[in-house]
Design a protein around this motif. Structure first.
Motif, PDB file in Angstrom:
ATOM      1  N   VAL A   1       0.501  -1.134  -0.119  1.00  0.00           N
ATOM      2  CA  VAL A   1       0.233  -0.448  -0.367  1.00  0.00           C
ATOM      3  C   VAL A   1       0.968   1.268  -0.089  1.00  0.00           C
ATOM      4  O   VAL A   1       1.886   1.404   0.335  1.00  0.00           O
ATOM      5  CB  VAL A   1      -0.356   0.158   1.491  1.00  0.00           C
ATOM      6  CG1 VAL A   1      -2.117  -0.404   1.659  1.00  0.00           C
ATOM      7  CG2 VAL A   1      -0.414  -0.286   2.656  1.00  0.00           C
ATOM      8  N   LYS A   2       0.296   2.311  -0.622  1.00  0.00           N
ATOM      9  CA  LYS A   2       1.113   3.852  -0.074  1.00  0.00           C
ATOM     10  C   LYS A   2       0.061   4.185   0.649  1.00  0.00           C
ATOM     11  O   LYS A   2      -1.197   4.083   1.117  1.00  0.00           O
ATOM     12  CB  LYS A   2       0.810   4.619  -1.438  1.00  0.00           C
ATOM     13  CG  LYS A   2       1.781   3.728  -2.874  1.00  0.00           C
ATOM     14  CD  LYS A   2       2.523   5.475  -3.807  1.00  0.00           C
ATOM     15  CE  LYS A   2       3.072   4.772  -4.630  1.00  0.00           C
ATOM     16  NZ  LYS A   2       3.378   5.117  -6.076  1.00  0.00           N
ATOM     17  N   LEU A   3       0.883   4.989   1.314  1.00  0.00           N
ATOM     18  CA  LEU A   3      -0.468   5.422   2.659  1.00  0.00           C
ATOM     19  C   LEU A   3       0.167   7.484   2.625  1.00  0.00           C
ATOM     20  O   LEU A   3       1.154   7.784   1.922  1.00  0.00           O
ATOM     21  CB  LEU A   3       0.737   5.316   4.053  1.00  0.00           C
ATOM     22  CG  LEU A   3       1.287   3.798   3.734  1.00  0.00           C
ATOM     23  CD1 LEU A   3       1.715   3.276   5.169  1.00  0.00           C
ATOM     24  CD2 LEU A   3      -0.624   2.726   5.027  1.00  0.00           C
ATOM     25  N   THR A   4      -0.575   7.881   3.502  1.00  0.00           N
ATOM     26  CA  THR A   4      -0.682   9.104   3.907  1.00  0.00           C
ATOM     27  C   THR A   4      -1.106   9.580   5.551  1.00  0.00           C
ATOM     28  O   THR A   4      -1.557   9.099   6.263  1.00  0.00           O
ATOM     29  CB  THR A   4      -2.087   9.970   3.452  1.00  0.00           C
ATOM     30  OG1 THR A   4      -1.753   9.300   1.778  1.00  0.00           O
ATOM     31  CG2 THR A   4      -2.117  11.283   3.638  1.00  0.00           C
ATOM     32  N   CYS A   5      -0.316  10.098   5.796  1.00  0.00           N
ATOM     33  CA  CYS A   5       0.136  10.588   7.173  1.00  0.00           C
ATOM     34  C   CYS A   5      -1.495  11.359   7.146  1.00  0.00           C
ATOM     35  O   CYS A   5      -1.387  12.476   6.861  1.00  0.00           O
ATOM     36  CB  CYS A   5       1.501  11.991   7.434  1.00  0.00           C
ATOM     37  SG  CYS A   5       0.953  12.390   9.518  1.00  0.00           S
ATOM     38  N   SER A   6      -2.360  10.927   8.436  1.00  0.00           N
ATOM     39  CA  SER A   6      -3.795  11.460   9.423  1.00  0.00           C
ATOM     40  C   SER A   6      -3.075  13.038   9.562  1.00  0.00           C
ATOM     41  O   SER A   6      -3.977  14.018   9.767  1.00  0.00           O
ATOM     42  CB  SER A   6      -4.522  10.682   9.785  1.00  0.00           C
ATOM     43  OG  SER A   6      -4.541   9.782   8.870  1.00  0.00           O
ATOM     44  N   ASN A   7      -2.313  13.238   9.856  1.00  0.00           N
ATOM     45  CA  ASN A   7      -1.841  14.475  10.868  1.00  0.00           C
ATOM     46  C   ASN A   7      -1.274  15.333   9.927  1.00  0.00           C
ATOM     47  O   ASN A   7      -1.902  16.844   9.615  1.00  0.00           O
ATOM     48  CB  ASN A   7      -0.706  14.307  11.928  1.00  0.00           C
ATOM     49  CG  ASN A   7       0.122  14.910  12.701  1.00  0.00           C
ATOM     50  OD1 ASN A   7      -1.100  16.085  13.469  1.00  0.00           O
ATOM     51  ND2 ASN A   7       0.849  15.650  12.816  1.00  0.00           N
ATOM     52  N   CYS A   8      -0.587  15.010   8.983  1.00  0.00           N
ATOM     53  CA  CYS A   8       0.246  16.400   8.574  1.00  0.00           C
ATOM     54  C   CYS A   8      -0.629  16.358   6.734  1.00  0.00           C
ATOM     55  O   CYS A   8      -0.249  17.340   6.327  1.00  0.00           O
ATOM     56  CB  CYS A   8       1.547  16.250   8.054  1.00  0.00           C
ATOM     57  SG  CYS A   8       2.550  15.190   7.582  1.00  0.00           S
ATOM     58  N   GLY A   9      -0.520  14.751   6.197  1.00  0.00           N
ATOM     59  CA  GLY A   9      -1.029  14.994   4.626  1.00  0.00           C
ATOM     60  C   GLY A   9       0.077  14.221   3.840  1.00  0.00           C
ATOM     61  O   GLY A   9      -0.134  13.804   2.778  1.00  0.00           O
TER      62      GLY A   9
ATOM     63  N   HIS B   1       4.512   0.216   0.865  1.00  0.00           N
ATOM     64  CA  HIS B   1       5.092  -0.340   2.394  1.00  0.00           C
ATOM     65  C   HIS B   1       4.125  -1.722   2.334  1.00  0.00           C
ATOM     66  O   HIS B   1       2.642  -1.432   1.845  1.00  0.00           O
ATOM     67  CB  HIS B   1       4.734   0.597   3.064  1.00  0.00           C
ATOM     68  CG  HIS B   1       5.143   2.182   2.950  1.00  0.00           C
ATOM     69  ND1 HIS B   1       6.717   2.035   3.424  1.00  0.00           N
ATOM     70  CD2 HIS B   1       4.172   3.172   2.602  1.00  0.00           C
ATOM     71  CE1 HIS B   1       6.556   2.932   3.407  1.00  0.00           C
ATOM     72  NE2 HIS B   1       6.226   3.863   2.703  1.00  0.00           N
ATOM     73  N   ASP B   2       4.914  -2.934   2.765  1.00  0.00           N
ATOM     74  CA  ASP B   2       3.930  -3.782   2.630  1.00  0.00           C
ATOM     75  C   ASP B   2       3.985  -4.530   4.435  1.00  0.00           C
ATOM     76  O   ASP B   2       4.314  -3.640   5.096  1.00  0.00           O
ATOM     77  CB  ASP B   2       4.687  -5.476   2.213  1.00  0.00           C
ATOM     78  CG  ASP B   2       6.148  -5.847   3.508  1.00  0.00           C
ATOM     79  OD1 ASP B   2       6.516  -6.582   3.263  1.00  0.00           O
ATOM     80  OD2 ASP B   2       6.866  -4.420   3.685  1.00  0.00           O
ATOM     81  N   ILE B   3       1.581  -5.118   4.457  1.00  0.00           N
ATOM     82  CA  ILE B   3       1.529  -4.822   5.615  1.00  0.00           C
ATOM     83  C   ILE B   3       0.939  -6.003   5.151  1.00  0.00           C
ATOM     84  O   ILE B   3       0.346  -6.716   4.649  1.00  0.00           O
ATOM     85  CB  ILE B   3       0.527  -4.074   5.910  1.00  0.00           C
ATOM     86  CG1 ILE B   3       0.419  -2.417   5.486  1.00  0.00           C
ATOM     87  CG2 ILE B   3      -0.520  -4.951   7.044  1.00  0.00           C
ATOM     88  CD1 ILE B   3      -0.024  -1.521   6.277  1.00  0.00           C
ATOM     89  N   THR B   4       1.905  -7.068   6.807  1.00  0.00           N
ATOM     90  CA  THR B   4       1.418  -8.270   6.258  1.00  0.00           C
ATOM     91  C   THR B   4       1.285  -9.340   7.743  1.00  0.00           C
ATOM     92  O   THR B   4       1.573  -8.647   9.470  1.00  0.00           O
ATOM     93  CB  THR B   4       2.911  -9.151   6.126  1.00  0.00           C
ATOM     94  OG1 THR B   4       3.107  -8.677   5.118  1.00  0.00           O
ATOM     95  CG2 THR B   4       2.673 -11.034   6.280  1.00  0.00           C
TER      96      THR B   4
END
Length: 163
Positions: free
Chosen positions: A29-37, A44-47
């Motif tokens: 996945v690609k991610l966005t920080c909820s704090n600063c955007g 990034h891989d999440i297993t």
């Protein structure tokens, strides 16, 4: 804490079900920080089967932990236990939530399916391991049933889940 569901849709040809190699499947996945955007430009891989120990406040660890490059906030994501479900022939052509992420400070915004999927042919046909869906289409031949099987028009999106 926000729960985010990964929804997929695909057209299935002669397939009973499509599923990840849970709990060892890495969700890229690609991610966005909820704090600063700030949005990550890398995958990034999440297993679910992997835990990282980064925070002394949580001795169980997380499936994913990251410090934001912009605001330095510590963020984590866990895959909700028993939320991983298969995509079946009945779901073909429709969006279905296949996994739920418990997000603290980060939210997934893009998904890359890659390899590691399992495909089960209709009518007790052949099963296929480590299927690669990175091209959004996959075609193979079922020797048991003497017909083609395929996953076409694979698409995904993320939705916020109300508790």
């Amino acid at each position: 804490m926000v729960r985010v569901g990964l929804q997929i849709s695909a057209t299935l040809e002669n397939i009973d079900k499509l599923e990840t190699s849970h709990p060892d499947y890495p969700f890229f996945v690609k991610l966005t920080c909820s704090n600063c955007g700030e949005q990550s430009d890398k995958w990034h891989d999440i297993t679910e089967s992997e835990r990282v120990q980064q925070d002394t406040r949580n001795t169980a660890g997380f499936n994913f932990f990251m410090k934001c490059k912009m605001c330095s906030r510590e963020n984590s994501i866990d895959i909700v236990e028993k939320s991983n479900v298969p995509y079946t022939a009945d779901d073909s052509g429709k969006l279905k939530t296949i996994v739920i992420f418990d997000c603290r400070g980060l939210e997934p915004v893009d998904f890359s399916p890659r390899s590691g999927w399992k495909v089960f042919s209709s009518e007790n046909g052949q099963s296929f391991e480590d299927v690669d869906l990175s091209e959004d289409d996959w075609v193979e031949y079922d020797q048991k049933n003497n017909n083609s099987v395929g996953v076409y028009e694979f698409a995904s999106k993320f939705i916020k889940i109300k508790k």
